[in-house]
Design a protein around this motif. Sequence first.
Motif, PDB file in Angstrom:
ATOM      1  N   GLY A   1       0.800  -1.217   0.000  1.00  0.00           N
ATOM      2  CA  GLY A   1       0.000   0.000   0.000  1.00  0.00           C
ATOM      3  C   GLY A   1       0.831   1.265   0.000  1.00  0.00           C
ATOM      4  N   LEU A   2       2.153   1.110   0.218  1.00  0.00           N
ATOM      5  CA  LEU A   2       3.068   2.245   0.192  1.00  0.00           C
ATOM      6  C   LEU A   2       4.001   2.181  -1.016  1.00  0.00           C
ATOM      7  CD1 LEU A   2       4.003   2.208   3.973  1.00  0.00           C
ATOM      8  CD2 LEU A   2       2.548   3.887   2.832  1.00  0.00           C
ATOM      9  N   GLY A   3       3.694   1.287  -1.950  1.00  0.00           N
ATOM     10  CA  GLY A   3       4.544   1.137  -3.120  1.00  0.00           C
ATOM     11  C   GLY A   3       5.594   0.065  -2.977  1.00  0.00           C
ATOM     12  N   GLY A   4       5.563  -0.712  -1.878  1.00  0.00           N
ATOM     13  CA  GLY A   4       6.523  -1.785  -1.683  1.00  0.00           C
ATOM     14  C   GLY A   4       6.217  -2.979  -2.563  1.00  0.00           C
ATOM     15  N   SER A   5       7.147  -3.921  -2.585  1.00  0.00           N
ATOM     16  CA  SER A   5       7.005  -5.118  -3.412  1.00  0.00           C
ATOM     17  C   SER A   5       6.625  -6.312  -2.554  1.00  0.00           C
ATOM     18  CB  SER A   5       8.320  -5.412  -4.140  1.00  0.00           C
ATOM     19  OG  SER A   5       8.289  -6.686  -4.732  1.00  0.00           O
ATOM     20  N   ASP A   6       5.700  -7.144  -3.064  1.00  0.00           N
ATOM     21  CA  ASP A   6       5.334  -8.340  -2.317  1.00  0.00           C
ATOM     22  C   ASP A   6       6.407  -9.420  -2.418  1.00  0.00           C
ATOM     23  OD1 ASP A   6       5.012  -9.182  -4.915  1.00  0.00           O
ATOM     24  OD2 ASP A   6       2.884  -9.686  -4.732  1.00  0.00           O
ATOM     25  N   GLN A   7       7.481  -9.160  -3.158  1.00  0.00           N
ATOM     26  CA  GLN A   7       8.613 -10.080  -3.177  1.00  0.00           C
ATOM     27  C   GLN A   7       9.586  -9.801  -2.032  1.00  0.00           C
ATOM     28  OE1 GLN A   7       9.888  -9.468  -7.419  1.00  0.00           O
ATOM     29  NE2 GLN A   7       9.540 -11.668  -7.559  1.00  0.00           N
ATOM     30  N   GLN A   8       9.262  -8.808  -1.210  1.00  0.00           N
ATOM     31  CA  GLN A   8      10.146  -8.434  -0.114  1.00  0.00           C
ATOM     32  C   GLN A   8       9.384  -8.406   1.200  1.00  0.00           C
ATOM     33  OE1 GLN A   8      13.595  -5.697  -1.806  1.00  0.00           O
ATOM     34  NE2 GLN A   8      11.719  -4.552  -1.638  1.00  0.00           N
ATOM     35  N   ALA A   9      10.120  -8.675   2.281  1.00  0.00           N
ATOM     36  CA  ALA A   9       9.609  -8.462   3.632  1.00  0.00           C
ATOM     37  C   ALA A   9      10.358  -7.261   4.209  1.00  0.00           C
ATOM     38  CB  ALA A   9       9.835  -9.693   4.498  1.00  0.00           C
ATOM     39  N   TYR A  10       9.604  -6.303   4.722  1.00  0.00           N
ATOM     40  CA  TYR A  10      10.187  -5.099   5.282  1.00  0.00           C
ATOM     41  C   TYR A  10       9.946  -5.060   6.798  1.00  0.00           C
ATOM     42  CZ  TYR A  10       9.807  -3.229   0.448  1.00  0.00           C
ATOM     43  OH  TYR A  10       9.883  -3.021  -0.900  1.00  0.00           O
ATOM     44  N   GLY A  11      10.794  -4.323   7.474  1.00  0.00           N
ATOM     45  CA  GLY A  11      10.565  -3.996   8.874  1.00  0.00           C
ATOM     46  C   GLY A  11      11.223  -2.667   9.177  1.00  0.00           C
ATOM     47  N   GLY A  12      10.621  -1.882  10.069  1.00  0.00           N
ATOM     48  CA  GLY A  12      11.187  -0.580  10.380  1.00  0.00           C
ATOM     49  C   GLY A  12      10.917  -0.165  11.804  1.00  0.00           C
ATOM     50  N   CYS A  13      11.721   0.761  12.304  1.00  0.00           N
ATOM     51  CA  CYS A  13      11.500   1.368  13.622  1.00  0.00           C
ATOM     52  C   CYS A  13      12.174   2.731  13.639  1.00  0.00           C
ATOM     53  CB  CYS A  13      12.033   0.485  14.748  1.00  0.00           C
ATOM     54  SG  CYS A  13      13.840   0.476  14.918  1.00  0.00           S
ATOM     55  N   TRP A  14      11.828   3.506  14.627  1.00  0.00           N
ATOM     56  CA  TRP A  14      12.465   4.795  14.858  1.00  0.00           C
ATOM     57  C   TRP A  14      13.744   4.571  15.655  1.00  0.00           C
ATOM     58  CZ3 TRP A  14      11.332   9.462  12.902  1.00  0.00           C
ATOM     59  CH2 TRP A  14      11.842  10.620  13.523  1.00  0.00           C
ATOM     60  N   PHE A  15      14.805   5.299  15.301  1.00  0.00           N
ATOM     61  CA  PHE A  15      16.017   5.209  16.114  1.00  0.00           C
ATOM     62  C   PHE A  15      16.304   6.565  16.760  1.00  0.00           C
ATOM     63  CE2 PHE A  15      17.951   6.671  12.081  1.00  0.00           C
ATOM     64  CZ  PHE A  15      18.809   7.665  12.542  1.00  0.00           C
ATOM     65  N   GLU A  16      16.827   6.504  17.943  1.00  0.00           N
ATOM     66  CA  GLU A  16      17.357   7.679  18.626  1.00  0.00           C
ATOM     67  C   GLU A  16      18.681   7.264  19.249  1.00  0.00           C
ATOM     68  OE1 GLU A  16      14.435   9.114  21.380  1.00  0.00           O
ATOM     69  OE2 GLU A  16      13.068   9.811  19.798  1.00  0.00           O
ATOM     70  N   VAL A  17      19.775   7.794  18.736  1.00  0.00           N
ATOM     71  CA  VAL A  17      21.122   7.396  19.147  1.00  0.00           C
ATOM     72  C   VAL A  17      21.937   8.646  19.422  1.00  0.00           C
ATOM     73  CG1 VAL A  17      23.214   6.148  18.498  1.00  0.00           C
ATOM     74  CG2 VAL A  17      20.980   5.298  17.753  1.00  0.00           C
ATOM     75  N   GLY A  18      22.447   8.754  20.659  1.00  0.00           N
ATOM     76  CA  GLY A  18      23.262   9.900  21.035  1.00  0.00           C
ATOM     77  C   GLY A  18      24.659   9.813  20.474  1.00  0.00           C
ATOM     78  N   PRO A  19      25.440  10.902  20.602  1.00  0.00           N
ATOM     79  CA  PRO A  19      26.786  10.941  20.012  1.00  0.00           C
ATOM     80  C   PRO A  19      27.736   9.900  20.597  1.00  0.00           C
ATOM     81  CG  PRO A  19      26.384  12.870  21.401  1.00  0.00           C
ATOM     82  CD  PRO A  19      25.079  12.190  21.222  1.00  0.00           C
TER      83      PRO A  19
END
Length: 394
Positions: free
Chosen positions: A245-263
Amino acid sequence: MDNELKASWDRLCDTLKESADYVFDPALGVDSSEQAEGLRHHLRMLYLALDRTLENNDPEHPELGWTYPSKFGQDNPDGLYQTAPLDLSRTYRLTGRIDTVRYLGLSILNFVSGRGGITQQLNVGTPDLTDIGGGRIDVVFSPDPDPGDHVGDWYQVEPEYSRLLVRQFFSDWGAESHAQLHLECLDATAPPARLDPVRTAALIDEVANEIKTVPKFWTDYAVGYRDRGEINTFAHVEGKYSGEGLGGSDQQAYGGCWFEVGPDEALLLEVTPPNCLYWNIQVGDTWFQSLDYVNLPTTMNDSQARLDPDGVLRVVVSHVDPGIQNWMALGNCPQGVLTYRWNNADSAPVPDLKLMPMSEVAGCLHPDTPQISAGERDAINAERRRHALRRFTR
C-alpha cells in the motif's frame, strides 16, 4: 486561457510557500540542521513531481529514466529506480539485458501518496522473469490476452492510467551494473506534441497537489514509528510485511522502527539472515529519505557484511566508527528510521536491537570480529563512492 495558466502558476507558487510549514512544526522535535534537510527533501519532491508530471508523462512515448537523487519513501541505497507513464488501454514492450543485476522488479502502480494511497496492479521480478537468452528479457504489458507465440513474458492488465516502476538492486556494487532497458508503446497514434494551455494548467495543478501532500505524507509515516513508541526496537514487527500500500514489493519483507542514538551511543543489531536472493539494512532521517550512502556506510547488504562464525549478523549503528567491517554510520543524524529488507526470502526474521554506550560495544561483539583501521575505512569509503556514482553514470 491565459488567465487560467497564470492562475495555475500562482497556485503552485502559493502551495510551495505554504506546503513546507510542517518542516518547522515544533511537534517534530527537530533542530535547525534537520530543518535544513527537510527543506532539501521538500525541494527534491518538487523535482520528482516535475519530472513525473511535466517531463516524462507521455504514455504514447514513455521514457524509462531515473532522477538523481531519488530520495523518498525510505529509498534503497542499493537501488536504481526508474519510472515511465502507461496508458494500459495500449500495449507496451520492455526489452533489455539484466544479467548483472542482483534483483530487478517491475511494478505497475500509481503515485498518489497521501491522496488515497498507492494501488498496484502488478508486482513481478527476478528470478521469475523469463531469460530469453544471454540474460535478456522481453516483457509485454497489454489489455489483450497472450496470443501464445510471444517469447518471453506476457502480462494481461486492466486498462488504466498508471506508471511502471522498475527497481534495480545491486548487492556487489563493484561487480554489478545496471540493466540496459528499452520501453516502447506498440500502438502509439501520433508523434509527441507541444503542450496546450488547458493541459499545462492541469499539469501545474497536479504538481501543486504532489508537493502539498507527498513530502508530508512520508514524514508523517516516518514519525509515526516514534509516536507509537516503536523506538530502538523491532518488537512490533510481526511476520512478513510487504508495504504494497506504500509502493513496496510483495517479493520483499520489510521492517522498520524509529532510532534515537546519542553521540556516544550505539545500536547493536543482531539477526541470522534468511535464505534469500538479497538483503539490506539502512538508516534514514525524519523525512524518510536515505542518509548519504555515497560517502558514508549508512547501509549494509549481503555482499558488504561479514557474518560471524556462529552465522549471526552483528551490525553496529553509531555516529563513531567502532573500527569493524559491519558498521552503519549515522553521520550526526540524531533520529530517524532504521529499515531492513529480505528479498525473495524463505522466512522473515526480526532483528534484535540493543542501545548501549559506545564503550560497551566491543564487549558485545563476537570474539573473532576483525578490526578495520582508519586507513582501511578511508579506502573502503573511496571505493564505495566510485561504485555508487558509476551506478548513476556520474
